[in-house]
Design a protein around this motif. Structure first.
Motif: not given
Length: 59
Positions: A29-48
Motif C-alpha cells: 500500500k505504501h508503494m501504491y500511495f507513494y506512486q500516486k503522490h509522486f504522479m500528482y507532485e509532478k503535475q503540481l510542479v509543472q502547473m506551478y
C-alpha cells in the motif's frame, strides 16, 4: 489561487500522507500511495511553473 493548482495540492498532500502512514505497516500500500503522490507532485510542479511563467509574461 488557481483551482486546478489547489486540487493538485490537495491530492499531493492526501497521497503523501497515506504513503507515509503505510510506510511501515503495509509496503504494498505504501508503494501504491507513494506512486500516486509522486504522479500528482509532478503535475503540481509543472502547473506551478506554467502558471508562474504565464503571470510573469502578463506583467
Amino acid at each position: 489561487m488557481d483551482p486546478r493548482l489547489k486540487q493538485l495540492l490537495e491530492m499531493t498532500s492526501l497521497y503523501g500522507t497515506l504513503a507515509k502512514y503505510y510506510e511501515h505497516i503495509d509496503p504494498e500500500k505504501h508503494m501504491y500511495f507513494y506512486q500516486k503522490h509522486f504522479m500528482y507532485e509532478k503535475q503540481l510542479v509543472q502547473m506551478y511553473w506554467a502558471l508562474h511563467e504565464s503571470e510573469h509574461y502578463h506583467r
